[in-house]
Each structure stands twice: as C-alpha cells, then as structure tokens.
Design a protein around this motif. Structure first.
Motif, PDB file in Angstrom:
ATOM      1  N   GLU A 235       0.812  -1.206   0.000  1.00  0.00           N
ATOM      2  CA  GLU A 235       0.000   0.000   0.000  1.00  0.00           C
ATOM      3  C   GLU A 235       0.850   1.263   0.000  1.00  0.00           C
ATOM      4  OE1 GLU A 235      -3.280  -0.250  -0.146  1.00  0.00           O
ATOM      5  OE2 GLU A 235      -3.578  -2.373   0.341  1.00  0.00           O
TER       6      GLU A 235
ATOM      7  N   LEU B 138     -20.584   6.656   0.012  1.00  0.00           N
ATOM      8  CA  LEU B 138     -19.531   5.656  -0.053  1.00  0.00           C
ATOM      9  C   LEU B 138     -18.192   6.189   0.454  1.00  0.00           C
ATOM     10  CD1 LEU B 138     -18.967   2.798  -0.957  1.00  0.00           C
ATOM     11  CD2 LEU B 138     -18.695   3.610  -3.285  1.00  0.00           C
TER      12      LEU B 138
ATOM     13  N   LEU C 118     -18.205   6.242   4.318  1.00  0.00           N
ATOM     14  CA  LEU C 118     -18.391   4.914   4.914  1.00  0.00           C
ATOM     15  C   LEU C 118     -17.204   3.994   4.647  1.00  0.00           C
ATOM     16  CD1 LEU C 118     -22.170   4.320   4.156  1.00  0.00           C
ATOM     17  CD2 LEU C 118     -21.116   5.073   6.294  1.00  0.00           C
TER      18      LEU C 118
ATOM     19  N   LYS D  45     -14.863  -5.606  14.227  1.00  0.00           N
ATOM     20  CA  LYS D  45     -14.209  -6.298  13.122  1.00  0.00           C
ATOM     21  C   LYS D  45     -15.059  -6.205  11.853  1.00  0.00           C
ATOM     22  CE  LYS D  45     -12.842 -10.890  11.891  1.00  0.00           C
ATOM     23  NZ  LYS D  45     -13.419 -12.197  12.145  1.00  0.00           N
ATOM     24  N   LEU D  46     -16.361  -6.367  12.011  1.00  0.00           N
ATOM     25  CA  LEU D  46     -17.241  -6.350  10.836  1.00  0.00           C
ATOM     26  C   LEU D  46     -17.263  -4.979  10.173  1.00  0.00           C
ATOM     27  CD1 LEU D  46     -20.159  -8.532  12.225  1.00  0.00           C
ATOM     28  CD2 LEU D  46     -18.544  -9.141  10.410  1.00  0.00           C
ATOM     29  N   ILE D  47     -17.278  -3.936  10.990  1.00  0.00           N
ATOM     30  CA  ILE D  47     -17.306  -2.596  10.401  1.00  0.00           C
ATOM     31  C   ILE D  47     -15.965  -2.300   9.735  1.00  0.00           C
ATOM     32  CG2 ILE D  47     -17.365  -0.134  10.988  1.00  0.00           C
ATOM     33  CD1 ILE D  47     -19.756  -0.660  12.629  1.00  0.00           C
ATOM     34  N   TRP D  48     -14.895  -2.766  10.371  1.00  0.00           N
ATOM     35  CA  TRP D  48     -13.571  -2.591   9.759  1.00  0.00           C
ATOM     36  C   TRP D  48     -13.528  -3.292   8.395  1.00  0.00           C
ATOM     37  CZ3 TRP D  48      -9.673  -5.589   7.885  1.00  0.00           C
ATOM     38  CH2 TRP D  48      -8.461  -4.942   7.649  1.00  0.00           C
ATOM     39  N   GLN D  49     -14.050  -4.502   8.335  1.00  0.00           N
ATOM     40  CA  GLN D  49     -14.056  -5.246   7.071  1.00  0.00           C
ATOM     41  C   GLN D  49     -14.924  -4.564   6.018  1.00  0.00           C
ATOM     42  OE1 GLN D  49     -15.328  -9.182   8.228  1.00  0.00           O
ATOM     43  NE2 GLN D  49     -13.279  -9.824   8.833  1.00  0.00           N
ATOM     44  N   SER D  50     -16.083  -4.051   6.458  1.00  0.00           N
ATOM     45  CA  SER D  50     -16.945  -3.329   5.519  1.00  0.00           C
ATOM     46  C   SER D  50     -16.181  -2.176   4.888  1.00  0.00           C
ATOM     47  CB  SER D  50     -18.165  -2.743   6.233  1.00  0.00           C
ATOM     48  OG  SER D  50     -19.050  -3.751   6.594  1.00  0.00           O
TER      49      SER D  50
ATOM     50  N   GLU E  72     -13.037  -1.766   4.560  1.00  0.00           N
ATOM     51  CA  GLU E  72     -11.985  -2.291   3.687  1.00  0.00           C
ATOM     52  C   GLU E  72     -12.556  -2.614   2.292  1.00  0.00           C
ATOM     53  OE1 GLU E  72      -9.034  -2.341   5.038  1.00  0.00           O
ATOM     54  OE2 GLU E  72      -7.841  -3.492   3.608  1.00  0.00           O
ATOM     55  N   VAL E  73     -13.692  -3.288   2.290  1.00  0.00           N
ATOM     56  CA  VAL E  73     -14.308  -3.677   1.017  1.00  0.00           C
ATOM     57  C   VAL E  73     -14.880  -2.456   0.288  1.00  0.00           C
ATOM     58  CG1 VAL E  73     -16.222  -4.976  -0.005  1.00  0.00           C
ATOM     59  CG2 VAL E  73     -14.797  -6.033   1.762  1.00  0.00           C
ATOM     60  N   LEU E  74     -15.528  -1.589   1.040  1.00  0.00           N
ATOM     61  CA  LEU E  74     -16.126  -0.402   0.424  1.00  0.00           C
ATOM     62  C   LEU E  74     -15.062   0.481  -0.219  1.00  0.00           C
ATOM     63  CD1 LEU E  74     -18.818   0.661   3.064  1.00  0.00           C
ATOM     64  CD2 LEU E  74     -19.209  -0.438   0.859  1.00  0.00           C
TER      65      LEU E  74
ATOM     66  N   GLY F  21     -12.463  -0.507  -1.781  1.00  0.00           N
ATOM     67  CA  GLY F  21     -12.227  -1.036  -3.124  1.00  0.00           C
ATOM     68  C   GLY F  21     -13.309  -0.574  -4.084  1.00  0.00           C
ATOM     69  N   ASP F  22     -14.556  -0.614  -3.614  1.00  0.00           N
ATOM     70  CA  ASP F  22     -15.671  -0.156  -4.450  1.00  0.00           C
ATOM     71  C   ASP F  22     -15.535   1.333  -4.761  1.00  0.00           C
ATOM     72  OD1 ASP F  22     -16.704  -2.677  -4.364  1.00  0.00           O
ATOM     73  OD2 ASP F  22     -18.175  -2.255  -2.798  1.00  0.00           O
TER      74      ASP F  22
ATOM     75  N   SER G  25     -21.600  -5.920   6.471  1.00  0.00           N
ATOM     76  CA  SER G  25     -22.163  -5.901   5.125  1.00  0.00           C
ATOM     77  C   SER G  25     -21.359  -4.984   4.231  1.00  0.00           C
ATOM     78  CB  SER G  25     -23.604  -5.398   5.210  1.00  0.00           C
ATOM     79  OG  SER G  25     -24.100  -5.136   3.932  1.00  0.00           O
TER      80      SER G  25
ATOM     81  N   LEU H 110     -26.168   5.189  -2.160  1.00  0.00           N
ATOM     82  CA  LEU H 110     -25.376   3.966  -2.283  1.00  0.00           C
ATOM     83  C   LEU H 110     -26.001   3.007  -3.296  1.00  0.00           C
ATOM     84  CD1 LEU H 110     -24.409   3.209   1.437  1.00  0.00           C
ATOM     85  CD2 LEU H 110     -22.927   4.104  -0.359  1.00  0.00           C
TER      86      LEU H 110
ATOM     87  N   ILE I 248     -21.534  -0.325  -9.922  1.00  0.00           N
ATOM     88  CA  ILE I 248     -20.558  -1.387  -9.701  1.00  0.00           C
ATOM     89  C   ILE I 248     -21.052  -2.698 -10.297  1.00  0.00           C
ATOM     90  CG2 ILE I 248     -19.468  -2.793  -7.901  1.00  0.00           C
ATOM     91  CD1 ILE I 248     -18.415  -0.448  -6.869  1.00  0.00           C
TER      92      ILE I 248
ATOM     93  N   GLY J   1     -10.217  -3.738  -5.603  1.00  0.00           N
ATOM     94  CA  GLY J   1     -11.676  -3.712  -5.422  1.00  0.00           C
ATOM     95  C   GLY J   1     -12.379  -4.631  -6.399  1.00  0.00           C
TER      96      GLY J   1
END
Lengths: 479, 479
Positions: free
Chosen positions: A12, A141, A144, A218-223, A225-227, A229-230, B139, B227, B234, B267
C-alpha cells in the motif's frame, strides 16, 4: 500484527529506504508503536511532535517523545501553536483547529526535509470510529469506506502522501507492543472527555452496539476495507464519465453536456452532479443530498427553468444542451456559440469574417452542381446554407438582431414571423440571442447563422449561381 | 408523500393499468395505505393477506383486510400456513420461516393471476432499519444500500418483480393517511417484543442514535438512496469484468482467467472472487470476508499451492492461467487442454486425429519454402511445429507419457531431460500431464504437443521435406 504491517508497507505504501518519512508522534501508544516499528525496519524517519498548548501537561509529553527519539538517534522536530487562539481567529471548532494546525505542521516538516511521506498512527479502532462518525453525520460511499492506507493527493498536499499503515492494527495491539518493549507512552486525559462527539462514540456508542453484535468492530472494519475497493472502482468510472460530459469549466462555473448525461444511470448522474458542485466547492461536506437531487432532476426531466439557487452560493442554470453549476453572481460565458463582435460587418462574397471566440463566417460563390442538400432545400449540416445568389444583392451584411426584426424561415409554410419567436422556437439560448449572427441582404435576413435560411432565397429549378454560407470554428477544439 | 409516490410508480416501477398487481396486505397502516393509494390511482389490484397462524388474533386481522377489500370490490386472496411447524421442519428461524412462507404465497398468487408485480408496504423506516441491521451484521455495499423500489430478478421469482413503492414514505405518514381517510388498521403486538432483533433496533437503537444526531433517520435513508446508485454502477462494471475473466463454469466449479484478473484493481478482484463464490453458493450471506481475501491473495501474489479449503465446502485451486473455485469434492475438468483419448494412436501423414474435447492433431507434408519460423526453429504459435521429415519414420504415434520418458527440447542446449521435468518447467498443469499428447517417431518423442519439438528433428539447411504438426480446437469456441 507485524506481518500485516509489513505487507501494508510493501503493497500500500511502496516506501523506499532513501528518503525520510515524517512521523507524527503524539506520544500515545499508537504513534509510539508506529515509530518504533519503522525504526526497527530501518526506515529513515523524522519524529515530529506537535504541542497544541491546550493542556498543562503537553510540554512534558513532548519531553517523553523527545527522549525516546534522542536515545535512538532519531531526528526530532517540535512544532507548537496556540490552538485555542487559532480556533477563535479562524472560526474553526477546537477539534478542527487542532487537526488543521497539526497537519499543516507535519506537511511543512515533510516539505522542508524532502520527505517521501507523512505518517500517522491511526489504528483499526480509529477506522471503525471514523466510519460510524460518518454514518451518524450522513455520508455516502466515500465516508463509509473510511481512511485509506495511502492518501494522495490529500487535503494538505498534492504530492506528499499521508500514510496510515496501522489501520489494520487494533489499539490494544499497539498497547501490548509498547508494554512488551517497555516503550514509554503518554495517555491524553481529554480522550475520556464525553463532551467530545468522538469520545462519546468510542466510550458509549461502540460498547452499546457490541451488545447487538460482539464482532461489531471487526465487521465494520471489514466493511470499510471492502467499500474502499468499491470507492476506487467508482472513482475511475466517474473520472471517465466526467471527461465525457464536461463542456466548460472556469473558476466561477462548470457546464456539463446534458444530452450525454441523460443517457447515464441515476447513480452516475448523481455522481456527476456531486462532482460538478465539488469543482466549485471542494469541501465535500457542503454538498447536500437535496442539492444533488435537484441537479439530477434537471438532467432527467428537463423541465425548462431559468435558474435555481442551490446551497453554498451556487446556482443551477439549464440551457439547451448544457447544465451549468455556477457561482450565484457569476456571468456565464457565451463563447461556445457564434456571437457577433460588432453591430454590423460587411461580408464580401469570397471572404470570411471573424466572429467572437474563434468562430468564422464565410460566403462563397459555387456551382449548382456542387450543392448537397435535401429536397426541401435544407442541408443536414445546419452550419451550412445554400442560397440562390440571383435573389441576393451583395455585399452581405452580418449583424445582431434589432427591434422589430422579422424572418420567414425556409420550409415553414406561412408568413414571416417575429425573429424573437423564431429564436425561441429554435431554442437558441436566451443569453445568446442578442448577439446571434444574422446574415442579411439589404434589410432582409437571409440566414440565421447555424439555423434556417430564408424562404425567399431558396434554390429552385430556375436558380443559376449559388451562394454558400458557412459557419465554423477556427480550431476544432472541444468547446 | 403522494407526489413522491406517483413519481416512484412512474419512474421506478413502470406499471401498466392492464395487468393485476398482487399487494401483500398485513392490515398494518403501511400496507393499508399502499393498497388504498393504488386503488385510488385505479390500478387493478389483488389484495393478498397471509395468516402466519402465530397469534390468536390473526384471523380477526384477516377479517379487517377482507372487509376493506369487499367494500371496495377489490379481489381478495387469503393464504395461511402453520409457520411454527414450518420453521421446525425446515430448520429455519421463526422470522425466516414467516418471511419465506409469506413471499412464496405472494408470488404464487402473482403467477396464478398473471400479475405484473408483487408489492409490499415497506416504508422509509423499514429502509433505515434494514441498513442498520446490515451494518450490525457486517455488510458491503449491497446491504448498506438497502432495499430497492423494484427488485428483479429477486429471491422468489425470475420474472415477476417485487416492488416497494413506499420506501420513501415514512411510517408516520402512512399512519396519518389511514387516520385521515378513516381506513381501519391492525397493529401487530409482536412489533413491541424486544426479544426480536429488529424490534430492539427500532425501539432502542435508533432512538439512542438520534441522541447523536436528530436527523439520523433521514440521513441514513439518503445514504442508502445514494449507495444504491453506486451499487448499480458497480454491478454493471462487475458484469463486464466477469464476462472477461470467466473461463469455465459448471454446477461444481468456476474458473477465472488469473492473468487477466491480475491487472484489475483490488476492489474489482474482490468483487470477482465474491462473484465466483456466489456462483456456487448463491446465498451471499455465506461468503465471508476472509474467504474473499484468501482468493484475492492468490490472484495478487500467485504463491504456488495445490489446493486451499475455504468455507462452505468449497476449495480454491490455482493452476497456470486459472483460479478455480470448486466444490470440495468435485473433479475439475481437463477439457480446456488437449488430452489423448487412448493410450496409443497412429497418425498418418496427411491425416488428422481427434483428441478429447474437440481438440484435433494434424500431420501434413509441406514444402520448406512454406515454413514460417524463427531462426531458432521455433514457431511463434507453439500450436504448430515444423520438423525435418527426413529424420522421421512414419507412421507417427500419438500417446500419453510413460514411466521413464525422456525428451530433448529444441533450442535448450544440453542433454535430454526427464519428460516430467520438462513438463514442470513448462508449467503444464499437474492434472493435465498424464494424458498430454506426445507425438513420437518410433520410441522417440518428437513433439510435446503445443510446446517444443525435439532437437533431433530440427530443420537445417540440409532439410528436404518438412513435416508440419498442428494442434487446434474443432470449434473456435471460448474454452
């Protein structure tokens, strides 16, 4: 943690080991852990500590950071500002003032030392708090998806990135790290002060949310992370679309091609509206949902209107082909249209005259055989007109409209009409009408440039010589 | 409200007034408001009420809905199921069982009546609750963007859309509407039961979050709205990319082109991994962040490995060129490679023999002048080989590898090597090696089909006649 950390430095951050890194170190476990790992990994670092002068202990905190750096032979820079006074002077909130002063100092250090990056010790916990903060304040986005490991260009510098390599490390991990390696840390007592929005979020809201789902952080952190990328995918898509629809741009206005934009999906139209507003108001926080919706409605529904005020001193102006977002009091340009530069010019046959903004108007004699036109006498390219030269008395006159002008357009049965009615029917933009070029033979208008020729000069089987009038732009530049 | 509502019916739902609409009506203010507005707007509707048999009052609720429909001459259908028993039988939670039974009933009604849509009365409040529920459960964009006004294909039907035109209407507005028009409504007492996750969210969490920001509901609703536009952008992007990278697909596996995928952004790689997993496990809830990350790591880092188990009974298999996501116990196909169909075949010069899966192997005599090859004797197209016919003893034999096979490849100085080493060096996938076609002259391998010919049969200045071997696929279909 350290595995993740070095992967992030590699993928990164893409750092070299030649140029210094300015590390913002408050003295808390997060930033002390960051600086210690970087030192272990032999990156050339500069420890930069900023004293906000908000608390009496702040100078002793600076002392701890200073001693840590000195013991390890790391360069140390101390910055300081009376943030309270700054807040009052600049009308910022105390949090804003502290943040702005700190980052300005860090990026100044980076610039002075030729640093490759500024680094700060934000952790995964900060990421979660940031996402929730954005959620509570209303966000798309961008908010978030949280903070990025590497941010460039950022709010403080166009060329020096702001890096946050600890974003996937939890605060408790940095605490454990410092404890294990006996690294002294300071803890800021204002972190416990519930009158700060962020502290209430950390100390009250997150623990409450964890009663709904213990894995929440953890779940919000993962969200996020994925968002993120989007978000990057969408950013590229919007960049492409923006290049397609942008017609004109200046300090005071932006114009987009409304016909092109109409073919896009609602999501992309919203993004383009937001982008148009952001060009004039780079601080995204000012852009409200309602303003964007109002703009998008114009793209979609094309209800005729003159001007709509939107927030932040901006207006929307809809014209045939264009949607403008502009400063409320700015004059919009007219240089995408042909406009006469003087009240009256002569146009000899065989000559070309210059209009405003690089537009050219030419008249030439031509053979009837060269005429390409529809049976009705109308060329498909309305920037060219073919007339019966026998009905015309040179020299031609090119002028702006005058009170009482009338015009009888070719192919529209009936009597002559008011020129102003013709212009309205043809959707010539209001702003452009007063200086729209009219080609006349004597007192008669024989061509409304770029629109129809007059009925009286149409080509017939009896026509001998033909007059070709044409309108073009000097450079085929994008308008 | 009604302005918004008719806009949504027009732009989002695009209904006609010919075909019936099945409206799911619980008897609550939301669905009663929905059905009443539709009736006012003269849409042909069918009121469908479902009795979950969970509470003793449920049949009297059905009665209220029935009477409303009867008084207005609206068709009424009653469905009923013992949801408690269903939940036990199907091992669903009570909420899941109720939901599934209800929607199956609604779509059955729609199918039976040739309806254009099923409509339900979800409101803006339901939207906000749904977004928060997704946030708490972890999510991505899909969950955080909430429910769509029009959902097709949906979880229950491929051709009949599920519509929720009240998504921009607040619950209190539907209550006010029913009160004003004296429409009887029922209120479900289980809506107050805090043992349901969703009720606790509505009755406790949202009011608590509003102490942070009183505008919270509106802001979250707006976020979802925006969103959803991003989600659609996407989705289109991912569809395009998926078509590019998808190599093979069957009930038990999906293969994507790993070389193409490597050029995409992180992403998009994540999205493609998720899509690959979703092809085998359509229920998205099963796809964990970690599984996606493991797959993406394979795309990015290309660490060689044989097989990785991921959750939900799936495995990842990396092969040169492909990343497979497959059922844990499924055999992967080999039909994208040429494979011999029998142990040994004769190949006459001038003939073509069929290998497996439409692959063809041909031998023909040709003039030396027709030879297109690099100075080193290697054709750029490795599916063709040009050999010195003078060094070859027909007929050629085509066979699979045998214990002890050796091979001396053209242009690789040195002695012959073990065929298995050659195959490993050339990255012939392990699964394909045993049946890889070898062309032999007597006992000597003269071409590893699709790779190098043997040194011993190379074309020299002394070569007279040339043997051309070629490998191709019967139909130029995408593998």
């Amino acid at each position: 943690m350290l595995i993740d950390f070095s992967k992030i430095l590699q993928f990164e951050c893409q750092l070299d080991r030649e140029n210094p890194i300015v590390v913002g170190v408050s003295g808390g476990a997060d930033s002390m852990c960051l600086v210690d790992v970087l030192a272990q990994e032999k990156f050339p670092i500069i420890v930069a500590h900023f004293d906000h002068q908000l608390r009496s202990e702040s100078s002793s905190e600076a002392e701890i950071v200073y001693r840590y750096a000195q013991e390890r032979g790391i360069q140390y820079i101390l910055g300081s500002e009376d943030v309270k006074t700054r807040a009052e002077m600049q009308r910022e909130s105390l949090e804003e003032a502290a943040r702005n002063a700190r980052y300005q100092f860090l990026f100044q250090c980076a610039e002075d030392s030729g640093a490759q990056a500024v680094m700060v010790g934000h952790t995964a916990d900060d990421q979660v708090e940031s996402v929730l903060m954005h959620l509570l304040r209303g966000s798309g986005l961008d908010g978030l998806s949280g903070m990025a490991y590497c941010w460039l260009p950022n709010a403080w510098h166009a060329e020096i990135p702001l890096m946050r390599p600890l974003l996937s490390t939890w605060r408790r991990e940095t605490l454990a790290y410092c404890e294990q390696r006996s690294i002294p840390t300071v803890s800021d007592p204002t972190n416990q002060d519930l009158s700060y929005f962020r502290n209430r979020l950390r100390l009250e809201l997150i623990p409450y949310l964890e009663t709904f789902n213990p894995a929440l952080r953890k779940l919000i952190w993962q969200s996020a992370e994925v968002l993120r990328g989007d978000r990057d995918l969408i950013a590229r898509l919007v960049d492409d679309a923006w290049r397609q629809v942008l017609v004109k741009q200046d300090a005071g206005y932006v114009a987009i091609d409304i016909d092109l934009s109409r073919d896009f999906s609602l999501g992309l139209q919203r993004r383009l509206m937001r982008r148009a507003i952001a060009q004039l108001r780079p601080s995204l926080r000012d852009i409200s949902f309602d303003d964007v919706e109002r703009g998008v409605e114009q793209i979609r529904e094309m209800k005729p209107f003159a001007k709509i005020d939107i927030a932040a001193g901006l207006k929307l102006v809809l014209e045939p082909g264009f949607l403008w977002v502009a400063e409320w009091d700015s004059d919009l340009p007219t240089d995408m249209w042909p406009q006469v530069s003087s009240e009256l010019s002569e146009l000899e046959i065989g000559d070309t005259i210059a209009l405003q903004s690089g537009w050219l108007l030419a008249a030439e004699k031509t053979e009837k055989t060269a005429v390409r036109f529809e049976p009705e006498g109308l060329d498909e390219d309305t920037n060219q007109a073919w007339l019966d030269l026998g009905c015309i008395k040179p020299p031609l006159l090119v002028r702006a409209r005058r009170e009482g002008d009338r015009f009888q357009p070719l192919g529209m049965q009936g009597q002559s009409q008011k020129l102003s009615d013709f212009m309205i029917n043809q959707k010539i933009p209001r702003r452009a009408r007063d200086r729209w070029p009219l080609v006349c033979s004597g007192r008669q208008i024989i061509w409304v440039a770029g629109y129809r020729p007059a009925e009286s000069v149409q080509i017939t089987p009896q026509t001998g010589q033909v007059l070709k009038l044409s309108l073009r732009r000097k450079n085929a530049e994008k308008q």
